[in-house]
Design an enzyme around this catalytic site. Structure first.
Site, PDB file in Angstrom:
ATOM      1  N   GLU A 198       0.816  -1.199  -0.046  1.00 45.30           N
ATOM      2  CA  GLU A 198       0.098   0.059  -0.036  1.00 45.30           C
ATOM      3  C   GLU A 198       0.754   1.169  -0.193  1.00 45.30           C
ATOM      4  O   GLU A 198       0.672   2.024   0.952  1.00 45.30           O
ATOM      5  CB  GLU A 198      -1.118  -0.036   1.056  1.00 45.30           C
ATOM      6  N   GLU A 317      -4.927  -8.587  -0.401  1.00 46.57           N
ATOM      7  CA  GLU A 317      -5.747  -8.566   0.977  1.00 46.57           C
ATOM      8  C   GLU A 317      -7.098  -8.513   0.685  1.00 46.57           C
ATOM      9  O   GLU A 317      -7.438  -7.695  -0.343  1.00 46.57           O
ATOM     10  CB  GLU A 317      -5.286  -7.265   1.711  1.00 46.57           C
TER      11      GLU A 317
HETATM   12  O1  AHR Z   1      -5.196  -5.729   7.051  1.00 47.39           O
HETATM   13  C1  AHR Z   1      -5.163  -4.627   7.675  1.00 47.39           C
HETATM   14  C2  AHR Z   1      -4.437  -3.218   7.116  1.00 47.39           C
HETATM   15  O2  AHR Z   1      -5.319  -2.995   5.952  1.00 47.39           O
HETATM   16  C3  AHR Z   1      -3.198  -3.936   6.368  1.00 47.39           C
HETATM   17  O3  AHR Z   1      -2.149  -3.590   7.282  1.00 47.39           O
HETATM   18  C4  AHR Z   1      -3.189  -2.755   5.185  1.00 47.39           C
HETATM   19  O4  AHR Z   1      -2.211  -3.209   4.247  1.00 47.39           O
HETATM   20  C5  AHR Z   1      -4.686  -2.706   4.928  1.00 47.39           C
HETATM   21  O5  AHR Z   1      -4.765  -1.110   4.609  1.00 47.39           O
END
Ligand code: AHR
Length: 510
Positions: A198, A317
């Site tokens: 990110e 994610e």
């Molecule tokens: O999964 C929680 C957070 O969500 C992670 O650290 C980040 O990559 C995303 O914003």
């Protein structure tokens, strides 16, 4: 899934309020066993564990001196259940944490490791007793392929290149010898490396052009050692941000080594996990239709720059992110949420999307494995339970490594029946998800070719979408055998409201 109206004969019985289960609808689905989409790579069922809340410390890692049963400090029960589930890949150490993590803090004698402040997730201190060796050991214990996210935001190319050498160089360099002295003469052979996380946000607040410049510089120094071929993963967009992808790809010379491109996609929940309303249920589950659209659009855009599809798309994610209760966070750690029947439906909807788009994806990692967001396991001191989401993954495990085949289901506004199907030699595997709380579905799956026999099915179901496995009732919602009938070229199965069913049948004559 091609959203074509296959049969106009869908009908709805009237229902009202609580008499939900009495409403029934008939649905027809067409499964085309000979129309192959692509192999469902096991990595589409991947997972993610960050130094966040009690995911690592207190969750997966209890320490060698803990009274909680452990294997070299790894919680024994968690190891056993994750190994049984067969996690194909595990991403670590973050998340946002990754771009503030310095790997040298987590190697060498534990008592000499520094205490560091976790600035992203509450300014608590970590003793670094869980570092690279412990992560690799955990992966080996549960049978997962390790995936390490490197530090681009606050780190240097030198630091990351040294981490790769430390992990992968067979022997004879100072870093490889240091690894051996720390207990691992054999290289770790880590293939998957994330070049930041990110980086448009917590990973450095960069523009796509700035990140592209960092990516080029970092990746120059990340090398293959021995027989380990690196798979380098670049930071993609949050959600379906096409602007990030376009500008990043525009700034990326064709010759840059980039093997994977990682988008993140969370399904936000408006309510606390145990207090969803029908409206918030519908809104959250409908995001999985948007996720599918996002995958299609991101892949189509990548294809413009990467015609041979040398760059694989990841959903690095994903999962549900509900309204977090500060009191529960105090007790169980940051981003703790309960995992309900709704969460399991969400997991299954996500996996169905990935199966249907198997030709466009190389990896998808649910966030996160233990005690954080969309967790497989929850812990409370010595207690450890399997969530409904664990069981959704278990129910859909037979698809891993099979070839996804085309399914045509009725056109309906989300959340509606969701189906994915795959084939492995003479076996057909079908997962059907009924995300509706207000209607059961009588589903007929017609095969465009072949004969189905010896069908068996399992279901995960609870009539209350807010119901959950808890520390008091850990086995409230578990998979059970479910009736299914196979006759000629059709399978028939009834789905109660809020249900996930996986059917496995013998397939002949295709
Ligand atoms: O999964 C929680 C957070 O969500 C992670 O650290 C980040 O990559 C995303 O914003």
């Amino acid at each position: 899934m091609t959203r074509r109206l296959f049969l106009a004969g869908t009908f709805a019985a009237p229902f009202s309020g609580r008499a939900r289960a009495q409403a029934r609808q008939s649905e027809k689905v067409l499964i085309e066993p000979a129309v192959e989409i692509g192999v469902i790579r096991p990595e589409l069922h991947g997972h993610f564990a960050e130094h966040l809340g009690t995911c690592i410390y207190g969750g997966l890692w209890v320490g060698k001196n803990s009274s909680i049963p452990n294997i070299n400090g790894h919680r024994k029960q968690a190891v056993e259940w994750l190994r049984a589930l067969g996690i194909p890949v595990l991403r670590w150490p973050g998340g946002c944490f990754a771009d503030d993590y310095h790997w040298r803090d987590g190697i060498g004698p534990v008592q000499k490791r520094p205490r560091r402040v976790n600035i992203h997730w509450g300014n608590y201190t970590e003793d670094n007793s869980f570092g690279t060796h412990e992560f690799i050991e955990l992966c080996r214990l549960i049978g997962a392929e390790p995936y390490i996210a490197g530090n681009v935001g606050s780190g240097t190319p030198q630091e990351m290149r040294d981490w790769v050498e430390y992990c992968n160089y067979p022997s004879g360099s100072s870093l490889a010898d240091e690894r051996a002295a720390n207990g691992s003469p054999q290289p770790f052979r880590v293939r998957y490396w994330g070049v930041g996380n990110e980086n448009w946000g917590c990973g450095g607040n960069m523009t796509p052009e700035e990140y592209a410049a960092h990516y080029r510089r970092f990746s120059t120094y990340l090398r293959d050692f021995g027989d380990t071929r690196l798979f380098l993963i670049a930071c993609g967009p949050g959600g379906n941000n096409l602007e990030w992808t376009r500008r990043f790809m525009e700034a990326m010379p064709r010759r840059t080594r980039i093997h994977g491109y990682a988008m993140h996609y969370y399904s936000r929940g408006r309510d606390h996990a145990r207090r969803f309303t029908v409206e918030s249920l519908r809104a959250q589950l409908a995001t999985f239709w948007d996720l599918e659209k996002a995958i299609l659009e991101q892949r189509a855009l990548l294809d413009k720059y990467d015609k041979d599809r040398r760059i694989g798309l990841l959903v690095d994610e994903w999962g549900v992110w509900d309204r977090i209760d500060p009191e529960e966070e105090k007790r169980y750690g940051r981003l703790f949420q309960h995992i309900t029947m709704r969460s399991a439906l969400a997991a299954a909807l996500g996996l169905n999307v990935f199966h249907r788009q198997a030709d466009k994806l190389v990896m998808c990692n649910l966030a996160q494995t233990v005690n954080v967001l969309h967790a497989l396991l929850l812990t409370d001191g010595p207690r450890c339970i399997r969530t409904t989401t664990y069981y959704a993954f278990e129910l859909m495990k037979p698809h891993r490594g099979a070839t996804a085949v085309r399914v045509q289901a009725p056109e309906a506004p989300p959340p509606a029946l969701s189906v994915s199907a795959s084939r492995r030699q003479d076996e057909l595997i079908v997962t059907l998800v009924n995300p509706r709380h207000d209607a059961g579905l009588d589903v007929e799956c017609a095969l465009s070719r072949g004969i189905a026999g010896n069908a068996r099915a399992r279901v995960l179901h609870h009539p209350d979408f807010n119901a959950a496995n808890t520390f008091e009732t850990p086995d409230l919602i578990v998979p059970r055998d479910h009736p299914v009938s196979a006759s000629g070229s059709s399978l028939r199965v009834e789905l109660p409201p809020l249900a996930i069913v996986t059917v496995q049948a013998r397939l002949s004559g295709v």
